[in-house]
Design a protein around this motif. Structure first.
Motif, PDB file in Angstrom:
ATOM      1  N   VAL A 187     -33.194  18.340   8.808  1.00 55.30           N
ATOM      2  CA  VAL A 187     -31.755  17.435   9.504  1.00 55.30           C
ATOM      3  C   VAL A 187     -30.582  18.612   9.436  1.00 55.30           C
ATOM      4  CG1 VAL A 187     -30.436  15.561   9.598  1.00 55.30           C
ATOM      5  CG2 VAL A 187     -32.948  15.650   9.941  1.00 55.30           C
ATOM      6  N   LEU A 188     -30.598  18.247   7.559  1.00 54.69           N
ATOM      7  CA  LEU A 188     -29.457  19.571   8.007  1.00 54.69           C
ATOM      8  C   LEU A 188     -29.118  21.011   8.170  1.00 54.69           C
ATOM      9  CD1 LEU A 188     -29.684  18.138   3.361  1.00 54.69           C
ATOM     10  CD2 LEU A 188     -27.191  18.057   5.029  1.00 54.69           C
ATOM     11  N   ILE A 225     -29.050   9.166   8.598  1.00 53.10           N
ATOM     12  CA  ILE A 225     -27.860  10.450   8.754  1.00 53.10           C
ATOM     13  C   ILE A 225     -26.335   9.590   8.259  1.00 53.10           C
ATOM     14  CG2 ILE A 225     -25.978  11.991  10.004  1.00 53.10           C
ATOM     15  CD1 ILE A 225     -29.021  12.849  11.262  1.00 53.10           C
ATOM     16  N   GLY A 238     -28.873  15.975  14.721  1.00 56.03           N
ATOM     17  CA  GLY A 238     -29.541  16.154  13.881  1.00 56.03           C
ATOM     18  C   GLY A 238     -30.798  15.179  14.129  1.00 56.03           C
ATOM     19  N   THR A 239     -30.464  14.463  14.820  1.00 57.66           N
ATOM     20  CA  THR A 239     -31.535  13.172  15.170  1.00 57.66           C
ATOM     21  C   THR A 239     -33.238  14.596  16.217  1.00 57.66           C
ATOM     22  OG1 THR A 239     -30.835  12.095  16.623  1.00 57.66           O
ATOM     23  CG2 THR A 239     -29.845  11.448  15.318  1.00 57.66           C
ATOM     24  N   GLY A 264     -35.640  15.559   6.146  1.00 57.29           N
ATOM     25  CA  GLY A 264     -33.978  15.759   5.289  1.00 57.29           C
ATOM     26  C   GLY A 264     -33.756  17.239   5.857  1.00 57.29           C
ATOM     27  N   PRO A 303     -35.629  10.602   8.011  1.00 57.94           N
ATOM     28  CA  PRO A 303     -34.158  10.381   7.633  1.00 57.94           C
ATOM     29  C   PRO A 303     -33.212   9.139   7.883  1.00 57.94           C
ATOM     30  CG  PRO A 303     -35.077  13.196   7.832  1.00 57.94           C
ATOM     31  CD  PRO A 303     -35.821  11.646   8.402  1.00 57.94           C
ATOM     32  N   VAL A 344     -26.997  12.806   3.840  1.00 58.20           N
ATOM     33  CA  VAL A 344     -28.481  13.042   4.478  1.00 58.20           C
ATOM     34  C   VAL A 344     -29.750  12.279   3.522  1.00 58.20           C
ATOM     35  CG1 VAL A 344     -30.581  14.037   5.645  1.00 58.20           C
ATOM     36  CG2 VAL A 344     -28.414  14.485   6.045  1.00 58.20           C
TER      37      VAL A 344
END
Length: 173
Positions: A101-102, A49, A35-36, A98, A47, A85
Protein backbone atom coordinates in the motif's frame (compact mmCIF):
# COMPACT_ATOMS: atom_id res chain seq x y z
CA UNK A 1 3.42 -1.44 -22.36
CA UNK A 2 2.82 2.08 -21.15
CA UNK A 3 6.10 3.93 -21.39
CA UNK A 4 4.78 6.69 -19.14
CA UNK A 5 4.14 4.14 -16.39
CA UNK A 6 7.67 2.77 -16.70
CA UNK A 7 9.06 6.32 -16.67
CA UNK A 8 7.06 7.13 -13.52
CA UNK A 9 8.35 3.99 -11.82
CA UNK A 10 11.95 4.82 -12.72
CA UNK A 11 11.84 8.53 -11.83
CA UNK A 12 10.08 8.51 -8.44
CA UNK A 13 12.37 9.73 -5.66
CA UNK A 14 12.06 10.23 -1.94
CA UNK A 15 11.10 13.87 -1.35
CA UNK A 16 12.18 15.44 1.93
CA UNK A 17 11.27 19.10 1.34
CA UNK A 18 7.66 20.16 0.98
CA UNK A 19 5.70 23.33 0.42
CA UNK A 20 3.61 24.34 3.43
CA UNK A 21 0.33 24.39 1.50
CA UNK A 22 -1.70 21.21 1.35
CA UNK A 23 -2.10 19.38 -1.93
CA UNK A 24 -5.42 19.73 -3.75
CA UNK A 25 -8.06 17.46 -2.24
CA UNK A 26 -8.63 15.70 -5.57
CA UNK A 27 -4.93 14.79 -5.84
CA UNK A 28 -4.82 13.53 -2.25
CA UNK A 29 -7.97 11.49 -2.82
CA UNK A 30 -6.44 9.95 -5.97
CA UNK A 31 -3.32 8.89 -4.04
CA UNK A 32 -5.33 7.44 -1.16
CA UNK A 33 -7.79 5.58 -3.38
CA UNK A 34 -4.98 4.19 -5.51
CA UNK A 35 -3.47 2.76 -2.32
CA UNK A 36 -6.61 0.67 -1.85
CA UNK A 37 -5.78 -1.15 -5.10
CA UNK A 38 -2.40 -2.38 -3.87
CA UNK A 39 -2.02 -6.15 -3.82
CA UNK A 40 -2.78 -7.86 -0.52
CA UNK A 41 -2.35 -11.47 0.54
CA UNK A 42 -5.38 -13.51 -0.51
CA UNK A 43 -7.13 -10.22 -1.25
CA UNK A 44 -7.85 -9.75 2.48
CA UNK A 45 -7.16 -6.00 2.40
CA UNK A 46 -5.64 -6.03 5.88
CA UNK A 47 -4.30 -2.42 5.76
CA UNK A 48 -6.04 0.75 6.90
CA UNK A 49 -4.98 4.13 5.48
CA UNK A 50 -5.28 7.21 7.70
CA UNK A 51 -4.65 10.62 6.13
CA UNK A 52 -3.76 13.19 8.79
CA UNK A 53 -4.03 16.89 7.99
CA UNK A 54 -5.18 18.25 11.36
CA UNK A 55 -2.30 20.37 12.72
CA UNK A 56 -2.73 19.23 16.35
CA UNK A 57 -2.82 15.55 15.45
CA UNK A 58 0.08 16.04 13.06
CA UNK A 59 2.07 17.62 15.91
CA UNK A 60 1.23 14.72 18.21
CA UNK A 61 2.33 12.14 15.62
CA UNK A 62 5.51 14.11 14.95
CA UNK A 63 6.35 14.11 18.66
CA UNK A 64 5.54 10.40 18.99
CA UNK A 65 7.68 9.42 16.01
CA UNK A 66 10.57 11.66 17.03
CA UNK A 67 10.71 9.94 20.42
CA UNK A 68 12.02 6.85 18.58
CA UNK A 69 14.43 8.85 16.39
CA UNK A 70 15.64 12.30 17.38
CA UNK A 71 13.42 14.10 19.89
CA UNK A 72 12.54 17.64 18.89
CA UNK A 73 12.85 17.01 15.15
CA UNK A 74 10.16 16.58 12.51
CA UNK A 75 10.57 13.08 11.08
CA UNK A 76 7.83 13.96 8.55
CA UNK A 77 9.94 16.77 7.02
CA UNK A 78 7.22 19.39 7.41
CA UNK A 79 4.90 17.66 4.96
CA UNK A 80 1.35 18.97 5.28
CA UNK A 81 -0.10 15.44 5.12
CA UNK A 82 0.94 12.36 7.06
CA UNK A 83 -0.49 9.14 5.65
CA UNK A 84 -0.38 6.35 8.19
CA UNK A 85 -0.64 2.74 7.09
CA UNK A 86 -1.60 0.22 9.72
CA UNK A 87 -2.65 -3.36 9.14
CA UNK A 88 -4.51 -6.15 10.90
CA UNK A 89 -1.74 -8.15 12.52
CA UNK A 90 -3.92 -11.27 12.67
CA UNK A 91 -3.44 -11.55 8.89
CA UNK A 92 -0.18 -13.39 8.17
CA UNK A 93 0.83 -10.97 5.39
CA UNK A 94 0.08 -7.76 7.29
CA UNK A 95 3.58 -6.25 6.91
CA UNK A 96 3.83 -7.11 3.22
CA UNK A 97 0.29 -5.87 2.56
CA UNK A 98 0.94 -2.54 4.28
CA UNK A 99 4.26 -2.21 2.45
CA UNK A 100 2.53 -2.70 -0.91
CA UNK A 101 0.00 0.00 0.00
CA UNK A 102 2.80 2.43 0.90
CA UNK A 103 4.71 1.72 -2.32
CA UNK A 104 1.57 2.04 -4.44
CA UNK A 105 0.73 5.41 -2.88
CA UNK A 106 4.31 6.67 -3.38
CA UNK A 107 4.04 5.83 -7.09
CA UNK A 108 0.57 7.39 -7.32
CA UNK A 109 1.82 10.56 -5.62
CA UNK A 110 4.65 10.87 -8.12
CA UNK A 111 2.29 10.22 -11.05
CA UNK A 112 0.06 13.17 -10.01
CA UNK A 113 2.96 15.52 -9.28
CA UNK A 114 3.16 15.16 -5.50
CA UNK A 115 6.14 14.12 -3.44
CA UNK A 116 6.43 11.54 -0.70
CA UNK A 117 8.89 9.70 1.46
CA UNK A 118 8.38 6.52 3.50
CA UNK A 119 8.71 7.12 7.23
CA UNK A 120 9.42 4.36 9.73
CA UNK A 121 8.68 3.88 13.45
CA UNK A 122 4.90 3.68 13.16
CA UNK A 123 5.06 0.16 14.58
CA UNK A 124 6.64 1.46 17.78
CA UNK A 125 4.24 4.40 17.86
CA UNK A 126 1.09 2.30 17.62
CA UNK A 127 2.38 -0.47 19.87
CA UNK A 128 2.74 2.18 22.61
CA UNK A 129 -0.01 3.02 25.09
CA UNK A 130 -0.44 6.44 23.46
CA UNK A 131 -0.76 4.85 20.03
CA UNK A 132 -3.27 2.29 21.28
CA UNK A 133 -5.27 5.12 22.83
CA UNK A 134 -5.36 6.88 19.45
CA UNK A 135 -6.62 3.71 17.76
CA UNK A 136 -9.35 3.43 20.37
CA UNK A 137 -10.31 7.11 20.00
CA UNK A 138 -10.52 6.62 16.22
CA UNK A 139 -12.73 3.54 16.66
CA UNK A 140 -10.13 1.21 15.15
CA UNK A 141 -9.27 -2.36 16.06
CA UNK A 142 -6.61 -3.11 18.62
CA UNK A 143 -5.26 -5.70 16.16
CA UNK A 144 -3.92 -2.91 13.94
CA UNK A 145 -0.18 -2.36 14.02
CA UNK A 146 1.84 0.32 12.30
CA UNK A 147 3.61 -0.60 9.07
CA UNK A 148 4.84 2.84 8.03
CA UNK A 149 3.76 6.29 6.93
CA UNK A 150 4.22 8.69 4.08
CA UNK A 151 5.15 12.31 4.42
CA UNK A 152 3.14 13.68 1.51
CA UNK A 153 2.82 17.05 -0.16
CA UNK A 154 3.86 19.36 -2.93
CA UNK A 155 7.62 19.08 -3.47
CA UNK A 156 9.76 22.10 -2.68
CA UNK A 157 12.42 22.27 -5.37
CA UNK A 158 13.71 19.58 -7.67
CA UNK A 159 13.72 15.87 -6.90
CA UNK A 160 17.13 14.41 -6.07
CA UNK A 161 19.04 12.62 -8.79
CA UNK A 162 19.07 8.82 -8.61
CA UNK A 163 22.11 6.99 -7.38
CA UNK A 164 23.72 4.74 -9.98
CA UNK A 165 22.27 1.22 -9.91
CA UNK A 166 24.67 -1.28 -8.39
CA UNK A 167 26.35 -3.63 -10.86
CA UNK A 168 25.12 -6.86 -9.27
CA UNK A 169 21.49 -5.79 -8.79
CA UNK A 170 20.17 -8.36 -11.31
CA UNK A 171 21.33 -11.94 -11.67
CA UNK A 172 20.08 -13.88 -14.69
CA UNK A 173 20.50 -17.63 -14.38
Amino acid sequence: MSESTIKDLQTRRAIRRFQAKAPAAALLDTVLETGTYAPTGQGKQAPVIIAVQDPQLRAQLTRMNAEYATPGTDPYYGAPVIVLVLADSTVSTWVEDGSCVLCTMMQAAHAVGLGSVWIHRERQMFDSEEGKALLKAWGLSGNLRGVGALALGIPEGEAPQPKPRKADYILKL
